[in-house]
Write an enzyme that holds these catalytic residues in place. Structure first.
Site, PDB file in Angstrom:
ATOM      1  N   LYS A  11      -2.788  14.065  83.655  1.00 16.37           N
ATOM      2  CA  LYS A  11      -3.841  14.183  82.991  1.00 16.37           C
ATOM      3  C   LYS A  11      -3.404  14.213  81.494  1.00 16.37           C
ATOM      4  O   LYS A  11      -4.366  14.174  80.574  1.00 16.37           O
ATOM      5  CB  LYS A  11      -4.492  15.741  83.119  1.00 16.37           C
ATOM      6  CG  LYS A  11      -3.836  16.882  82.963  1.00 16.37           C
ATOM      7  CD  LYS A  11      -4.591  18.085  83.314  1.00 16.37           C
ATOM      8  CE  LYS A  11      -3.781  19.294  82.873  1.00 16.37           C
ATOM      9  NZ  LYS A  11      -4.277  20.597  83.313  1.00 16.37           N
ATOM     10  N   ASP A  12      -1.922  14.158  80.983  1.00 16.91           N
ATOM     11  CA  ASP A  12      -1.588  14.237  79.866  1.00 16.91           C
ATOM     12  C   ASP A  12      -1.402  12.748  79.210  1.00 16.91           C
ATOM     13  O   ASP A  12      -1.469  12.541  78.164  1.00 16.91           O
ATOM     14  CB  ASP A  12       0.005  14.779  79.874  1.00 16.91           C
ATOM     15  CG  ASP A  12      -0.382  16.185  79.995  1.00 16.91           C
ATOM     16  OD1 ASP A  12      -1.137  17.024  79.629  1.00 16.91           O
ATOM     17  OD2 ASP A  12       0.827  16.790  80.493  1.00 16.91           O
ATOM     18  N   ARG A  49     -13.276  21.126  78.090  1.00 14.70           N
ATOM     19  CA  ARG A  49     -13.569  20.841  79.253  1.00 14.70           C
ATOM     20  C   ARG A  49     -13.959  22.110  79.941  1.00 14.70           C
ATOM     21  O   ARG A  49     -15.110  22.347  80.661  1.00 14.70           O
ATOM     22  CB  ARG A  49     -12.901  20.013  80.015  1.00 14.70           C
ATOM     23  CG  ARG A  49     -13.523  19.875  81.504  1.00 14.70           C
ATOM     24  CD  ARG A  49     -12.187  19.217  82.558  1.00 14.70           C
ATOM     25  NE  ARG A  49     -10.937  19.598  82.493  1.00 14.70           N
ATOM     26  CZ  ARG A  49     -10.828  20.884  83.275  1.00 14.70           C
ATOM     27  NH1 ARG A  49     -11.940  21.263  84.214  1.00 14.70           N
ATOM     28  NH2 ARG A  49      -9.738  21.352  83.350  1.00 14.70           N
ATOM     29  N   ARG A  50     -12.981  22.759  80.280  1.00 14.95           N
ATOM     30  CA  ARG A  50     -13.356  24.199  80.945  1.00 14.95           C
ATOM     31  C   ARG A  50     -14.144  25.126  79.769  1.00 14.95           C
ATOM     32  O   ARG A  50     -14.942  25.878  80.592  1.00 14.95           O
ATOM     33  CB  ARG A  50     -11.732  24.944  81.081  1.00 14.95           C
ATOM     34  CG  ARG A  50     -10.874  24.199  81.947  1.00 14.95           C
ATOM     35  CD  ARG A  50      -9.525  24.961  82.036  1.00 14.95           C
ATOM     36  NE  ARG A  50      -8.688  24.214  83.106  1.00 14.95           N
ATOM     37  CZ  ARG A  50      -7.424  24.165  82.870  1.00 14.95           C
ATOM     38  NH1 ARG A  50      -6.672  24.412  81.589  1.00 14.95           N
ATOM     39  NH2 ARG A  50      -6.736  23.736  83.885  1.00 14.95           N
ATOM     40  N   ARG A  78      -2.711  28.773  73.997  1.00 12.35           N
ATOM     41  CA  ARG A  78      -1.749  27.560  74.140  1.00 12.35           C
ATOM     42  C   ARG A  78      -0.475  28.320  74.842  1.00 12.35           C
ATOM     43  O   ARG A  78      -0.537  29.582  74.855  1.00 12.35           O
ATOM     44  CB  ARG A  78      -1.390  26.984  73.096  1.00 12.35           C
ATOM     45  CG  ARG A  78      -2.402  25.740  72.510  1.00 12.35           C
ATOM     46  CD  ARG A  78      -1.742  24.664  71.731  1.00 12.35           C
ATOM     47  NE  ARG A  78      -0.801  23.947  72.600  1.00 12.35           N
ATOM     48  CZ  ARG A  78       0.239  23.091  72.064  1.00 12.35           C
ATOM     49  NH1 ARG A  78       0.429  22.970  70.650  1.00 12.35           N
ATOM     50  NH2 ARG A  78       1.084  22.634  72.706  1.00 12.35           N
ATOM     51  N   ARG A  87       0.484  32.487  79.208  1.00  9.18           N
ATOM     52  CA  ARG A  87      -0.898  32.410  79.124  1.00  9.18           C
ATOM     53  C   ARG A  87      -1.271  33.714  80.188  1.00  9.18           C
ATOM     54  O   ARG A  87      -2.275  34.510  79.720  1.00  9.18           O
ATOM     55  CB  ARG A  87      -1.597  31.383  79.852  1.00  9.18           C
ATOM     56  CG  ARG A  87      -1.257  30.106  78.863  1.00  9.18           C
ATOM     57  CD  ARG A  87      -2.117  28.737  79.395  1.00  9.18           C
ATOM     58  NE  ARG A  87      -1.458  27.637  78.618  1.00  9.18           N
ATOM     59  CZ  ARG A  87      -2.280  26.683  78.204  1.00  9.18           C
ATOM     60  NH1 ARG A  87      -3.470  26.504  78.971  1.00  9.18           N
ATOM     61  NH2 ARG A  87      -1.947  25.543  77.400  1.00  9.18           N
ATOM     62  N   CYS A 134      -8.630  14.155  75.531  1.00  6.76           N
ATOM     63  CA  CYS A 134      -8.687  15.474  76.190  1.00  6.76           C
ATOM     64  C   CYS A 134      -9.517  16.456  75.107  1.00  6.76           C
ATOM     65  O   CYS A 134      -9.631  17.638  75.454  1.00  6.76           O
ATOM     66  CB  CYS A 134      -7.457  16.126  76.628  1.00  6.76           C
ATOM     67  SG  CYS A 134      -6.464  16.550  75.455  1.00  6.76           S
TER      68      CYS A 134
END
Length: 322
Positions: A84-85, A132-133, A154, A160, A247
């Site tokens: 996804k990166d 997106r989230r 981040r 996190r 992204c």
């Protein structure tokens, strides 16, 4: 020039605990199929050292460029990326030789007191650095008749989850695959179903990349490739590319295989684009035969993207700020 067979293969990886863990798994698999020693070469990327939000520093690619530069210089023989990166455009001189079997693609909620998303109080503060989230979590909250506050964060997994443990946030949302790969999957208080929150295109999958000219290494790494994973994530990334989004845009996509008994015969691709406040979503799906080639997988993604654009998806992707 290819290294001699008695020399270790050099695997380029980011330095984070997650990157080192997933690269270690790939290294073990490469040792098993080649009989060669594999050494990890740690590389710091701009995305690792910058404290800015991903949307401000370029989104996809900030974790990738330094690894690719090391490949092109010959400092490493191959590299492992979280798929996804990766930007959707593939450089001509590099090739993704393998996409191993995908881990759990879902998003994971890590909430205080073992709460699920539905049990979070009205106004709960949820940490995520992903538009997106943000979009889909806000939409999910609205569907449950409540409001949440998404807080941009981040940092690595420890950082996190620490926001929740320290009481700064009610919950954070992370990729389930990342938690699983570092042995912390049991810390998720809920795995968010893809029917509620579609993952990022390629989430849970890895890309093993090397020089396009290294045919021997391409053949060896190809032993790790999972054709179903490759077909699914190629369709997802085709959708993303056709929507002309990186992204920094709130795009989710997920392709899954549909079986008739024991026979897998169709692939369903779902996509979503939404406003960051979750009030408007364009969510659609298409189903077709399991792609048997790269071109067929790409076509599936473009087809759904065209339908989403016709329903107004482009207007929703105009939002870029967090």
């Amino acid at each position: 020039m290819n290294p001699r067979l008695d020399e270790p293969l050099r695997l380029g990886t980011r330095r984070s605990k997650l990157a080192m863990s997933q690269s270690g798994h790939v290294a073990d698999a490469v040792r098993a199929v080649t009989g060669r020693a594999v050494e990890l070469v740690e590389i710091t990327t701009y995305g690792d050292v910058s404290r800015e939000h991903l949307t401000q520093i370029g989104g996809t690619g900030v974790f990738v460029t330094a690894l690719r530069d090391a490949l092109l210089r010959g400092d490493v023989d191959f590299a492992v990326h979280s798929l996804k990166d990766l930007p959707t455009a593939q450089p001509d001189d590099l090739v993704i030789a393998a996409m191993p079997r995908r881990e759990d693609p879902r998003d994971a909620l890590v909430a205080r007191d073992g709460l699920t998303f539905g049990q979070l109080p009205d106004g709960a503060r949820i940490g995520t650095g992903s538009p997106r989230r943000t979009s889909q979590l806000n939409h999910l909250a609205l569907s449950l008749g409540k409001r949440i506050e998404t807080v941009p964060i981040r940092g690595n997994v420890d950082t996190r989850i620490g926001f929740v443990r320290d009481g700064e946030l009610d919950a954070v949302v992370l990729a389930a695959a990342g938690l699983n790969r570092i042995g912390r999957g049991d810390e998720a208080t809920e795995l968010l179903p893809v029917d509620s929150v579609l993952p990022a295109p390629g989430q849970g999958a890895l890309a093993v990349e090397c020089l396009a000219s290294d045919s021997d290494l391409i053949a060896a790494l190809g032993e790790l490739d999972d054709p179903y994973t490759r077909a699914a994530v190629t369709a997802e990334r085709s959708l993303l590319a056709a929507l002309e989004a990186g992204c920094s845009a709130p795009v989710g996509a997920f392709a899954d295989l549909l079986a008739d008994g024991q026979i897998v015969n169709e692939m369903r691709l779902r996509g979503v684009v939404g406003t960051l406040d979750g009030t408007t979503l364009v969510q659609m799906s298409t189903t077709g035969p399991v792609p048997q080639s790269y071109d067929e997988a790409m076509a599936l993604g473009r087809e759904l993207a065209d339908e989403m654009l016709a329903k107004g998806a482009a207007g929703l992707m105009g939002e870029r700020s967090l």
